[in-house]
Design an enzyme around this catalytic site. Structure first.
Site, PDB file in Angstrom:
ATOM      1  N   ASN A  46      -0.948   4.854   8.300  1.00  0.00           N
ATOM      2  CA  ASN A  46      -1.501   4.194   7.108  1.00  0.00           C
ATOM      3  C   ASN A  46      -1.097   4.893   5.828  1.00  0.00           C
ATOM      4  O   ASN A  46      -0.787   6.068   5.800  1.00  0.00           O
ATOM      5  CB  ASN A  46      -3.021   4.092   7.208  1.00  0.00           C
ATOM      6  CG  ASN A  46      -3.723   5.375   6.848  1.00  0.00           C
ATOM      7  OD1 ASN A  46      -3.731   5.772   5.706  1.00  0.00           O
ATOM      8  ND2 ASN A  46      -4.309   6.035   7.821  1.00  0.00           N
ATOM      9  N   CYS A  47      -1.105   4.117   4.775  1.00  0.00           N
ATOM     10  CA  CYS A  47      -0.851   4.677   3.454  1.00  0.00           C
ATOM     11  C   CYS A  47      -1.489   3.757   2.409  1.00  0.00           C
ATOM     12  O   CYS A  47      -0.858   3.265   1.518  1.00  0.00           O
ATOM     13  CB  CYS A  47       0.627   4.851   3.173  1.00  0.00           C
ATOM     14  SG  CYS A  47       1.651   3.553   3.824  1.00  0.00           S
ATOM     15  N   VAL A  48      -2.747   3.425   2.584  1.00  0.00           N
ATOM     16  CA  VAL A  48      -3.484   2.555   1.657  1.00  0.00           C
ATOM     17  C   VAL A  48      -4.634   3.297   1.015  1.00  0.00           C
ATOM     18  O   VAL A  48      -5.432   3.812   1.717  1.00  0.00           O
ATOM     19  CB  VAL A  48      -4.124   1.386   2.387  1.00  0.00           C
ATOM     20  CG1 VAL A  48      -3.156   0.311   2.667  1.00  0.00           C
ATOM     21  CG2 VAL A  48      -4.777   1.889   3.636  1.00  0.00           C
ATOM     22  N   GLN A  57       0.764  -1.236   0.000  1.00  0.00           N
ATOM     23  CA  GLN A  57       0.000   0.000   0.000  1.00  0.00           C
ATOM     24  C   GLN A  57       0.793   1.284   0.000  1.00  0.00           C
ATOM     25  O   GLN A  57       0.231   2.350   0.070  1.00  0.00           O
ATOM     26  CB  GLN A  57      -0.926  -0.015   1.211  1.00  0.00           C
ATOM     27  CG  GLN A  57      -1.921  -1.131   1.141  1.00  0.00           C
ATOM     28  CD  GLN A  57      -1.540  -2.318   2.020  1.00  0.00           C
ATOM     29  OE1 GLN A  57      -0.388  -2.499   2.352  1.00  0.00           O
ATOM     30  NE2 GLN A  57      -2.504  -3.120   2.377  1.00  0.00           N
TER      31      GLN A  57
END
Lengths: 78, 426, 349
Positions: B241-243, B112
């Site tokens: 997060n990085c999705v 992601q």
């Protein structure tokens, strides 16, 4: 996918966590699942109990497939 | 709560013997940064690199982007509950190295992480092609689990941003800005004739690489709650997060939440910015129902006239967005929602996973499935090894001439759902 | 540089032949611009000119559509145009339909760029908006000047082979295809502006009107589930380890078909998820949590079902275009029908 399978002439039950999406999108037979990353399992339970949960959901799926419906229906998991 | 932000404008970043800011140039002693990062025994190696606007540089896979800031007056420190001790932030004075950022990369955790190009067509899609970036290429200990890997990289980025932020402590800001939110009844009295407006921020909270932390608390364990909008400016919310990379909020975007800033810009003129409410996007249906009930109740409780709701992510969170919108609208409150779209590479498919008629005022960050071919770059920071498997990439998308074809989904910050970018679609 | 050649279509009214009483006139060709065509001249400047005008009565066109199209096409082709413009038709229904129909025909037959213009509620707009570019105009000829400005700008873009922007940039009626554009203001400011308008009950334009989802009637129930052959399908991305079909972690363009012969459960050593949209740790620890092969095998033994179909189908439902997902299901459903599968259990993450 669920609508295309139904359109092709095969009854289909959609097991999913976010039943509102399934309803918006247009599935007809819907069975609620546990959670998005583990729809048919519950990692917080011991293996035997987890399998029992899976069995209950799958029983509901079989019941949904065996039930005549005239409109979108969300079936309960016993 | 009243917070003054003092901006120190950074126009270049260079390595130096001593870390300091001089004439708008951020000098960084790489050894000090390495030593700081390597204090975490989960990390075996780190390479400190730099990327400036316009350079032929690609950074990938990007995990987080963070702005260096420091609290110079008032309680608490940067990233409370994570790096600094828990204490309420959002008042006093904070200095910002405006124009600088810390970017974390290294081996991949999931599918992601994103791509960040400093020049070429890709640079048009990411806001971080315009910042002077200190890049950490982090290699974790062999055998480290993915949750721990993500955690180690996240903390390394935040610690480095705090280290750089400290350089601004004694500096005189080039410009300042003041933000203030009054307690409920005083706020009503201050602008009795203006519509009371709130901001509902939905935080991604779906597990590994999908988590967000509020004062150190995993957002999936919160109930919707109230915040002073100035708290986010001091790092009260951080990204885990990085999705997919295009529509997740890096920590930088939380620190600079554009909805907060643009509502403050109209505060006292044509609206009364009353409150910020944060809520989550959990993987259980019961949580979705409970959180949207709670959020709409808070909006009614605060006697809001209008609300902006921002989503983070897509797919099942579209349901959280629609639930929030429907329930808040049902309380007689006017709503605008911000999302982005997954309409297929040809733009012909349904854009959202869920829909409701109450979402009749919608701002979009664009179609994330749009395909772009990114030029070959002279320098790669991190590795291009993963561009075929990250969300928005596919097998064999890297061509012989060094160009890469991806959906803009893979570009960090391309379709921001808090409206940080200019992209849209019709 | 020679000027590009444009042919223009108008009805009997704008050709000043007459009103409703002359709506029966047959197609005719006249050299040069006529009526509204005269207004395009200055806008085209040195780049293009209207070399000829085709005219047809609205009634004649709509009552004899095939003949009218054929006659007009012959005239248009003879004028060797580089571009074809019809209208604008504003809110005139039959004129709008004619403009849309002849534009579509010219596009298909002559392969040149075409455009027309009309009011968004003109029935022709709904019929032809996805086939040709229809510039959005006001509902009467009062909007002629504005319509000509927008139509000529789009025409010049087409003649210069410049990329066409999003509908809001180039003022055409949305074609049902989402096109990205960079706005002057960032998204947050657009949201604040939209909210202020909504609060004041002023008109605002949403950037994405809510879609209507189509529906399928439910199939009758399975008569005897105890003897039924049932297939498992998932959008949860469970695939053999190593992802042999390279199904994308997001925006999938493929699905996989995997043999379950001799497989009693999905072992974590042999299966994993390729899905990039959820925390994969739980599915990877036990893929039966997404595709319940273990339970289906138990049901087989207990004779609660007839049998589990030999293959399961899997794709990644993460930002995957509905169109792709639809095509996958269309394809594997054929196999399921041929193989007498009586029901499907589809699991989603």
């Amino acid at each position: 996918m669920v609508k295309e399978i139904e359109r092709a002439g095969i009854p289909v039950v959609h097991i999913c966590t976010v039943t509102p999406i399934s309803q918006t999108v247009g599935a007809n037979r819907i069975v609620p699942a546990i959670a998005i990353p583990h729809p048919l399992g519950d990692p917080s339970l011991p293996l035997e109990e987890e399998k029992a949960v899976r069995r209950r959901i799958m029983n509901a799926a079989l019941k949904a497939l065996s039930t005549e419906i005239s409109e979108q229906t969300v079936f309960d998991v016993d | 709560m009243r917070l003054e932000l003092g901006y120190i404008h950074i126009t270049d970043i260079r390595f130096g013997d001593a870390s300091k800011v001089e004439d708008g140039v951020l000098y960084v002693n790489a050894e000090e940064v390495e030593a700081l990062v390597l204090r975490d025994e989960r990390i075996t190696s780190v390479k400190v690199d730099m990327a400036r606007p316009g350079e032929s540089v690609r950074i990938t896979p990007v995990k987080d982007v963070i702005e260096p800031r420091v609290k110079v007056e008032g309680p608490g420190g940067m990233f409370p509950g994570v790096i600094s001790p828990v204490d309420t932030v959002g008042s006093g004075k904070t200095h910002v190295l405006k124009g600088a950022a810390v970017v974390t990369t290294g081996t991949i955790v999931g599918f992601q992480e994103g791509i960040l190009d400093m020049s070429g067509v890709g640079a048009d899609y990411t806001p971080f092609s315009k910042t002077n970036n200190l890049v950490l290429v982090i290699i974790p200990r062999k055998g480290l689990g993915s949750h721990e890997h993500e955690h180690a990289v996240r903390e390394a980025g935040l610690k480095t941003a705090v280290y750089l932020g400290e350089l601004a402590r004694e500096l005189t800001p080039d410009s300042t800005e003041v933000f203030e939110t009054l307690p409920l009844t005083e706020g009503v009295k201050q602008f009795p004739d203006l519509p009371r407006v709130g901001y509902v921020q939905m935080l991604q909270s779906q597990g590994l690489l999908h988590d967000t932390y509020v004062y150190g608390v995993d957002a999936k364990r919160i109930l919707p709650t109230l915040m002073s909008p100035t708290e986010v400016m001091d790092g009260a919310i951080i990204s885990g997060n990085c999705v997919s990379a295009c529509d997740k909020n890096p920590t930088y975007v939380h620190q600079n939440n554009p909805i907060v800033h643009d509502l403050f810009a109209r505060h006292g003129k044509d609206l009364n910015f009353a409150a910020m409410i944060i809520t989550n996007e959990n993987v259980y249906l019961a949580d979705k129902i409970r959180s949207s009930d709670w959020t709409s109740n808070l909006c009614a409780f605060l006697s809001l006239d209008g609300v902006i709701i921002s989503e983070e992510g897509f797919g099942n969170p579209d349901t959280d967005l629609m639930m929030n919108c429907r329930k808040i609208t049902d309380k007689g409150i006017k709503t605008v929602v911000i999302t982005d779209e997954y309409a297929g590479q040809d733009g012909a498919s349904q854009s959202l996973a869920d829909a409701h008629e109450s979402a009749d005022a919608l701002v979009t960050g664009g179609n994330a499935n749009q395909v772009v071919t990114l030029p070959r770059m002279d320098k790669i920071i991190g590795s291009e090894e993963y561009v075929g498997i990250i969300a928005g990439g596919w097998d064999q998308n890297k061509h012989e001439d060094g160009t890469i074809t991806v959906e803009i989904q893979a570009i960090t910050g391309a379709t921001s759902e808090v409206g940080f970018a200019h992209l849209s679609a019709r | 540089m020679s000027k590009k050649r444009v042919v223009h279509y108008i009805n009997q009214f704008f050709a000043q032949i007459g009103g409703e009483e002359m709506a029966h006139v047959k197609p005719e060709y006249r050299e040069g611009p006529l009526g509204p065509g005269l207004a395009f001249g200055p806008a085209f400047g040195d780049h293009a000119e209207i070399v000829g005008t085709v005219i047809c009565g609205d009634s004649y066109f709509n009552e004899n559509m095939e003949e009218a199209k054929a006659e007009l096409l012959k005239m248009i082709k003879a004028a060797k145009p580089d571009l074809f413009i019809a209208g604008p038709a504003f809110n005139a229904g039959r004129y709008g339909v004619a403009c849309g129909a002849i534009s579509e025909a010219v596009k298909n037959e002559l392969g040149i760029p075409v455009l027309t213009g009309m009011y968004e509620e003109n029935p022709g707009a709904d019929m032809f908006k996805s086939a040709v570019y229809i510039v959005s105009t006001r509902n009467s000829a009062v909007g002629m000047r504005d319509a000509v400005k927008k139509m000529s700008a789009l025409a010049l873009k087409m003649l210069k082979d410049e990329p066409i922007g999003a509908s809001s940039e180039d003022h055409y009626i949305p074609q049902g295809i989402r096109v990205n554009l960079f706005e002057k203001d960032r998204g947050s400011k657009r949201a604040v502006d939209m909210l202020l308008k909504k609060l004041k009950d002023q008109p605002y334009v949403t950037e994405y009107p809510m879609p209507a989802f189509d529906r399928v009637d439910p199939q009758p129930a399975v008569k005897d589930i105890r003897s039924a052959k049932i297939a498992l399908v998932t959008s949860g991305g469970i695939v053999p380890k190593g992802n042999p079909d390279h199904i994308e972690s997001s925006s999938a363009t493929k699905y996989g078909r995997y043999d379950l012969e001799g497989v009693n459960y999905l072992s974590k050593n042999r299966y994993a998820t390729a899905h990039g949209g959820y925390d994969p740790s739980y599915a990877n620890e036990d893929p039966d949590r997404v595709v319940p092969v273990d339970m289906m095998r138990e049901f087989e033994k207990e004779e609660k079902i007839g049998s589990l179909y030999r293959y399961f189908f899997s794709t990644v439902g993460n930002g995957t275009a509905v169109k792709n997902a639809k095509a996958f299901a269309e394809e594997f459903s054929k196999e399921l029908i041929e193989e007498n599968v009586q029901a499907v259990i589809l699991t989603s993450t």
